[in-house]
Each structure stands twice: as structure tokens, then as C-alpha cells.
Design a protein around this motif. Structure first.
Motif, short mmCIF file in Angstrom:
data_model
loop_
_atom_site.label_atom_id
_atom_site.label_comp_id
_atom_site.label_asym_id
_atom_site.label_seq_id
_atom_site.Cartn_x
_atom_site.Cartn_y
_atom_site.Cartn_z
N GLU A 27 6.54 -33.00 38.19
CA GLU A 27 7.11 -33.05 36.84
C GLU A 27 6.22 -33.85 35.89
N LEU A 56 2.25 -30.39 28.91
CA LEU A 56 2.97 -30.09 27.66
C LEU A 56 2.54 -31.02 26.53
N CYS A 57 2.39 -32.29 26.87
CA CYS A 57 2.00 -33.29 25.88
C CYS A 57 0.61 -32.96 25.32
N LEU A 99 2.09 -40.91 30.30
CA LEU A 99 2.19 -39.77 31.23
C LEU A 99 0.93 -39.69 32.08
N MET A 153 8.11 -38.58 24.10
CA MET A 153 8.05 -37.14 23.83
C MET A 153 9.30 -36.69 23.08
N TYR A 154 10.46 -37.17 23.53
CA TYR A 154 11.71 -36.79 22.86
C TYR A 154 11.78 -37.38 21.45
N GLN A 161 4.61 -32.30 32.57
CA GLN A 161 4.92 -32.88 31.25
C GLN A 161 3.66 -33.39 30.56
N MET A 178 8.26 -39.87 28.58
CA MET A 178 9.24 -38.84 28.23
C MET A 178 10.10 -39.28 27.04
#
Length: 218
Positions: free
Chosen positions: A137, A144-145, A125, A113-114, A141, A110
């Protein structure tokens, strides 16, 4: 009496004052043991005393530079402060020091990712999901990645898996809608946006997506 074990029990029960007393006793009895300082840091972080918590984690690392959970504690504080570069460094150190549970891989992923580094985030992930296949979660995520990296089919598998784990996950339905729209299937995309809105009526992106698909279907 094992003051650290008792303090952790109190923390789990939300009895932070009692936990603080136990960890204080643990440090008094074994001032050269990093564990007491880590636990004290964790309880301080839990009650929002982050600056004090940082000092306790650093003290633990002075006593034991391989205290992986101290690095994790520092990483979590920096992550909460949106200092993602510093968080990333601490989570990496936690893994190097031997921490191998899913949470640390998820938090490192994460952080990346940010930092807009999805290619670097992906393996962490993936590892988080491998270690806990029921982690909603982490599964979402990872989807999304993968979507950011244009692996749309793989992303869809993870959004569908997210819904299997939690059929009230509006964002998973929304992102499936986006994927179906990308694959030029406006009817299925429209259905997915509707499902997102049924769960979360104020989901603005799903509302916008639904309108776009209605135009496409006309």
C-alpha cells in the motif's frame, strides 16, 4: 507477571476482554507508568471505544509527554474519523517524540494526501517505502503521490513495483493504464485497463479507460 506483555498477546489473538483485564492490572500495579494507559487506549480503539481511548492516550501523555505511541494512537483515531489536520499533528508529534517505524511515516503521508498536499506527503511516503520495501500500500500510494506531482515516469516505477508485490492489484494496473495513455501509448494503456478489469470486472474507471483507448486505436 508482565501484564502489559500478556495483554498485547491477548490483543494479537483478538481476545479483547482478556487484554482489558491485563492492562487494567498493569495500571493498578503501576499507575504512573504511561505504557499501561497506551495499551488500554489501543484495545479500546480496537473495539471502537474511541472517545474512551482518547482519554487514556491523553492520560499517558500527562505522565510522559514523550510517549510517542500515544501520539500515534491519537493520530490513528483522528485519521479514522477523517479529521486529517488533527491526525497530521499527532503523527508529527509521534515522530518528534522518536517513533521511527514505517507506519507512522505512511500515516503522516496519507494524512497530507487527504489534505491535498502531495508535495509535503512525498518524503514521508518515500520514507515508509524505504523502511519497508515490501509494503504494497505504501508503494502504491507513493506512486499516486508522484503521479499527482506530474512525476509520471517515477510513478510508473512504483505502480510496476506494486504489481510485483501483488499481481492482483487492480488499481495499480489502472493507474499504469492512465500513465501510458498520458504518454500517448494507447495500445499498452488498453492492455493495462484490460488487466485491471480481469482482476476487478466492476472497475468503472478501468472500463471507461478501456473504451477511450479503443476509440483512440480506431
Amino acid at each position: 507477571m508482565d501484564y502489559n506483555a500478556q495483554g498485547i498477546k491477548y490483543m494479537q489473538q483478538g481476545k479483547y476482554e482478556e487484554a482489558v483485564k491485563c492492562f487494567h492490572e498493569a495500571i493498578e500495579k503501576q499507575p504512573n507508568d504511561a505504557v499501561g494507559y497506551i495499551n488500554f487506549g489501543n484495545v479500546l480503539a480496537a473495539v471502537g471505544e474511541e472517545d474512551k481511548a482518547i482519554r487514556f492516550f491523553h492520560k499517558a501523555l500527562e505522565l510522559d509527554e514523550k510517549a510517542a505511541t500515544a501520539y500515534y494512537g491519537l493520530g490513528s483515531i483522528y485519521y479514522n474519523r477523517q479529521q486529517f489536520e488533527r491526525a497530521k499533528e499527532q503523527f508529527e508529534r509521534a515522530i518528534q517524540a522518536g517513533l521511527t517505524d514505517g507506519d507512522v511515516f505512511f500515516m503522516l503521508g496519507m494524512s497530507l494526501m487527504y489534505l491535498e498536499q502531495p508535495r509535503l506527503a512525498m518524503p514521508y511516503l518515500q520514507r515508509a517505502v524505504e523502511l519497508n520495501e515490501r509494503d504494497v500500500e505504501a508503494t502504491f500510494q507513493l506512486g499516486l503521490c508522484l503521479a499527482q506531482l506530474q512525476f509520471v515516469d517515477e510513478a510508473m516505477i512504483h505502480f510496476e513495483r506494486t504489481i510485483q508485490l501483488n499481481d492482483e492489484h487492480a488499481d495499480a494496473y489502472y493507474n499504469l493504464g492512465v500513465a501510458y495513455a498520458y504518454k500517448d501509448d494507447p495500445q499498452t494503456a488498453h492492455t493495462m485497463f484490460e488487466k485491471a478489469l480481469a482482476i476487478q470486472p466492476d472497475h468503472l474507471l478501468a472500463g471507461h479507460g478501456k473504451k477511450l483507448m479503443e476509440r483512440a486505436l480506431q
